[in-house]
Design a protein around this motif. Sequence first.
Motif, PDB file in Angstrom:
ATOM      1  N   GLY A   1       0.816  -1.210   0.000  1.00 33.74           N
ATOM      2  CA  GLY A   1       0.000   0.000   0.000  1.00 33.74           C
ATOM      3  C   GLY A   1       0.844   1.251   0.000  1.00 33.74           C
ATOM      4  O   GLY A   1       2.074   1.197  -0.010  1.00 33.74           O
ATOM      5  N   ASN A   2       0.163   2.391   0.017  1.00 34.86           N
ATOM      6  CA  ASN A   2       0.878   3.657  -0.185  1.00 34.86           C
ATOM      7  C   ASN A   2       0.634   4.697   0.898  1.00 34.86           C
ATOM      8  O   ASN A   2       0.823   5.884   0.679  1.00 34.86           O
ATOM      9  N   ALA A   3       0.200   4.265   2.084  1.00 29.29           N
ATOM     10  CA  ALA A   3       0.141   5.198   3.215  1.00 29.29           C
ATOM     11  C   ALA A   3       1.375   4.942   4.089  1.00 29.29           C
ATOM     12  O   ALA A   3       2.175   4.057   3.794  1.00 29.29           O
ATOM     13  N   ALA A   4       1.492   5.705   5.183  1.00 30.39           N
ATOM     14  CA  ALA A   4       2.758   5.710   5.928  1.00 30.39           C
ATOM     15  C   ALA A   4       3.262   4.305   6.282  1.00 30.39           C
ATOM     16  O   ALA A   4       4.377   3.922   5.918  1.00 30.39           O
ATOM     17  N   GLY A   5       2.440   3.532   6.981  1.00 26.25           N
ATOM     18  CA  GLY A   5       2.893   2.219   7.457  1.00 26.25           C
ATOM     19  C   GLY A   5       3.064   1.221   6.333  1.00 26.25           C
ATOM     20  O   GLY A   5       4.027   0.455   6.291  1.00 26.25           O
ATOM     21  N   THR A   6       2.100   1.241   5.391  1.00 22.58           N
ATOM     22  CA  THR A   6       2.138   0.256   4.311  1.00 22.58           C
ATOM     23  C   THR A   6       3.246   0.560   3.303  1.00 22.58           C
ATOM     24  O   THR A   6       3.807  -0.351   2.710  1.00 22.58           O
ATOM     25  N   MET A   7       3.561   1.837   3.114  1.00 26.38           N
ATOM     26  CA  MET A   7       4.673   2.146   2.217  1.00 26.38           C
ATOM     27  C   MET A   7       5.987   1.712   2.865  1.00 26.38           C
ATOM     28  O   MET A   7       6.923   1.288   2.189  1.00 26.38           O
ATOM     29  N   GLY A   8       6.013   1.790   4.183  1.00 27.25           N
ATOM     30  CA  GLY A   8       7.188   1.282   4.901  1.00 27.25           C
ATOM     31  C   GLY A   8       7.310  -0.223   4.746  1.00 27.25           C
ATOM     32  O   GLY A   8       8.394  -0.757   4.523  1.00 27.25           O
ATOM     33  N   ALA A   9       6.192  -0.913   4.842  1.00 26.66           N
ATOM     34  CA  ALA A   9       6.210  -2.377   4.744  1.00 26.66           C
ATOM     35  C   ALA A   9       6.490  -2.825   3.310  1.00 26.66           C
ATOM     36  O   ALA A   9       7.073  -3.886   3.082  1.00 26.66           O
ATOM     37  N   THR A  10       6.064  -2.021   2.341  1.00 24.29           N
ATOM     38  CA  THR A  10       6.364  -2.311   0.941  1.00 24.29           C
ATOM     39  C   THR A  10       7.876  -2.333   0.774  1.00 24.29           C
ATOM     40  O   THR A  10       8.571  -1.463   1.295  1.00 24.29           O
ATOM     41  N   ALA A  11       8.381  -3.332   0.061  1.00 23.77           N
ATOM     42  CA  ALA A  11       9.835  -3.460  -0.037  1.00 23.77           C
ATOM     43  C   ALA A  11      10.249  -3.464  -1.502  1.00 23.77           C
ATOM     44  O   ALA A  11      10.591  -4.494  -2.074  1.00 23.77           O
ATOM     45  N   HIS A  12      10.164  -2.298  -2.117  1.00 23.48           N
ATOM     46  CA  HIS A  12      10.292  -2.179  -3.559  1.00 23.48           C
ATOM     47  C   HIS A  12      10.530  -0.695  -3.801  1.00 23.48           C
ATOM     48  O   HIS A  12       9.597   0.106  -3.670  1.00 23.48           O
ATOM     49  N   SER A  13      11.730  -0.282  -4.150  1.00 24.62           N
ATOM     50  CA  SER A  13      12.033   1.153  -4.207  1.00 24.62           C
ATOM     51  C   SER A  13      11.145   1.882  -5.218  1.00 24.62           C
ATOM     52  O   SER A  13      10.876   3.069  -5.070  1.00 24.62           O
ATOM     53  N   THR A  14      10.679   1.150  -6.234  1.00 20.96           N
ATOM     54  CA  THR A  14       9.794   1.742  -7.235  1.00 20.96           C
ATOM     55  C   THR A  14       8.602   2.449  -6.576  1.00 20.96           C
ATOM     56  O   THR A  14       8.121   3.458  -7.082  1.00 20.96           O
ATOM     57  N   TRP A  15       8.143   1.892  -5.471  1.00 19.62           N
ATOM     58  CA  TRP A  15       6.889   2.341  -4.865  1.00 19.62           C
ATOM     59  C   TRP A  15       7.095   3.084  -3.562  1.00 19.62           C
ATOM     60  O   TRP A  15       6.168   3.235  -2.777  1.00 19.62           O
ATOM     61  N   LYS A  16       8.334   3.514  -3.318  1.00 16.62           N
ATOM     62  CA  LYS A  16       8.598   4.215  -2.065  1.00 16.62           C
ATOM     63  C   LYS A  16       9.077   5.624  -2.365  1.00 16.62           C
ATOM     64  O   LYS A  16       9.902   5.812  -3.257  1.00 16.62           O
ATOM     65  N   PHE A  17       8.603   6.586  -1.607  1.00 17.26           N
ATOM     66  CA  PHE A  17       9.128   7.937  -1.713  1.00 17.26           C
ATOM     67  C   PHE A  17      10.130   8.135  -0.588  1.00 17.26           C
ATOM     68  O   PHE A  17      10.118   7.386   0.395  1.00 17.26           O
ATOM     69  N   ASN A  18      10.993   9.159  -0.751  1.00 19.56           N
ATOM     70  CA  ASN A  18      12.070   9.226   0.238  1.00 19.56           C
ATOM     71  C   ASN A  18      11.679   9.891   1.553  1.00 19.56           C
ATOM     72  O   ASN A  18      12.506  10.154   2.389  1.00 19.56           O
ATOM     73  N   ASN A  19      10.374  10.102   1.723  1.00 17.64           N
ATOM     74  CA  ASN A  19       9.933  10.591   3.031  1.00 17.64           C
ATOM     75  C   ASN A  19       9.478   9.447   3.931  1.00 17.64           C
ATOM     76  O   ASN A  19       9.101   9.661   5.065  1.00 17.64           O
ATOM     77  N   VAL A  20       9.482   8.222   3.373  1.00 18.51           N
ATOM     78  CA  VAL A  20       8.852   7.132   4.108  1.00 18.51           C
ATOM     79  C   VAL A  20       9.638   6.794   5.390  1.00 18.51           C
ATOM     80  O   VAL A  20      10.860   6.734   5.384  1.00 18.51           O
ATOM     81  N   VAL A  21       8.898   6.653   6.469  1.00 16.97           N
ATOM     82  CA  VAL A  21       9.518   6.335   7.756  1.00 16.97           C
ATOM     83  C   VAL A  21       9.449   4.825   7.947  1.00 16.97           C
ATOM     84  O   VAL A  21       8.374   4.247   7.960  1.00 16.97           O
TER      85      VAL A  21
END
Length: 429
Positions: free
Chosen positions: A145-165
């Motif tokens: 997913g693409n909210a704070a926690g789920t983007m963190g759990a996503t493990a694929h740089s394609t789908w991560k922005f560099n603000n992700v905690v």
Amino acid sequence: PYTGPSADAIINTRKEFLSPSNSMFCLYKNPLNIVDGRMQYLFDESGRRYLDAFAGIAVVNCGHCHPSVVEPVINQIKKLQHPTVMYLNHAIAEFSEALASKLPGDLKVVFFTNSGTEANELALMMAKLYTGCQDIVSVRNGYHGNAAGTMGATAHSTWKFNNVVQTGTHHALNPDPYRGVFGSDGEKYARDVQDLIQYGTSGHIAGFICEVIQGVGGIVELAPGYLSAAYDIVKKAGGLFIADEVQSGFARTGDFWGFEAHNVVPDIVTMAKGIGNGFPLGAVVTTPEIAGVLTRRCYFNTFGGNAVAATAGLAVLNVIEKDKLQVNASMVGSYLKGRLSQLKEKHEIIGDVRGRGLMLGVELVSDRNLKTPATAETLHIMDQMKELGVLVGKGGYFGNVFRITPPLCFTKDDADYLVEAMDYSMSRM
Ligand code: PMP
């Protein structure tokens, strides 16, 4: 006949008024303008028919505009769309009971959301509240997913922005039988989960989240033995197992849930996409004990499970049953996988054929030994297949995997047509 704006006009409007991120997702050089859908077919503005082997990303499981989904939805929307859960209404109650009956054991409590992201955010939060721990283990190459926690759990740089905690999130080795470091040895990969817990946490974790077949990551199946071994490790560390069934659920894999093939019963199951056949809907199902954490404060979702969404969801369950979609997914899926595997014998460019039911992947490589991703070729063949009237999806970190996730009413003839279109496009390369 279609009288709406042309494809070019829509492109211009999109460019001007839609987020530029949307344009990145047009699959084809000449984007398709889809105006109609019927079961496994989509139609463009000229009335040309396409065989849909992507189903809007594993969403339209029953088939486009299935009359037994459309009709109850129309009736409900005419009668009452949104009573809010603060009043009683039969739709949400009936659907939650029917949905819970599809899950094993004590997985009996449902919370409705509007998307997979929301469902996974809620699942992660419940795991943290229930265990009193913060650490989450997820699998590399996974998408959640693409909210704070789920983007963190996503493990694929394609789908991560560099603000992700990502504090407290640990990404385990991907148990990928084709590209993974330990091949098909699931237990070796599971030891990495053990290592992450042992060396990266206090020894106790909130949970482990995992897709049973990675979708966005390119239809990657977990190496045999991985999930049950990882499950035992996670349990010993006090964590909950969250099965992300957003793509693999609702009969797609030939089982009703993807996890059924792995001999484990999750603590929390998250779902979206196929649950509503295109109607925005998501859900989290868990045990009464775990769900109890949400009574410590107020937790509310305005639209989650509104009367129309619940009606759509119930209709989907009925259609899966009535149209025997699970059996069909299994039968047509293994037939199609067999035919794709034969195609691999013929075309060097096919490095791997994988998946279960109607969740299949074909990975293209320019060198079978080096497994060099054939990214440009994948795009080209996909475009050629479109010209032949067949739509497939694409995924994987390198964009070199065809994702074949058609509506579950797909037939053997459809499977043959897809394979012939792929064969022809590859032969002409
Ligand atoms: N989990 C998985 C496995 C997914 O494939 C997706 C969507 N691609 C999500 C979660 C997020 O779902 P949504 O886009 O509905 O938020």
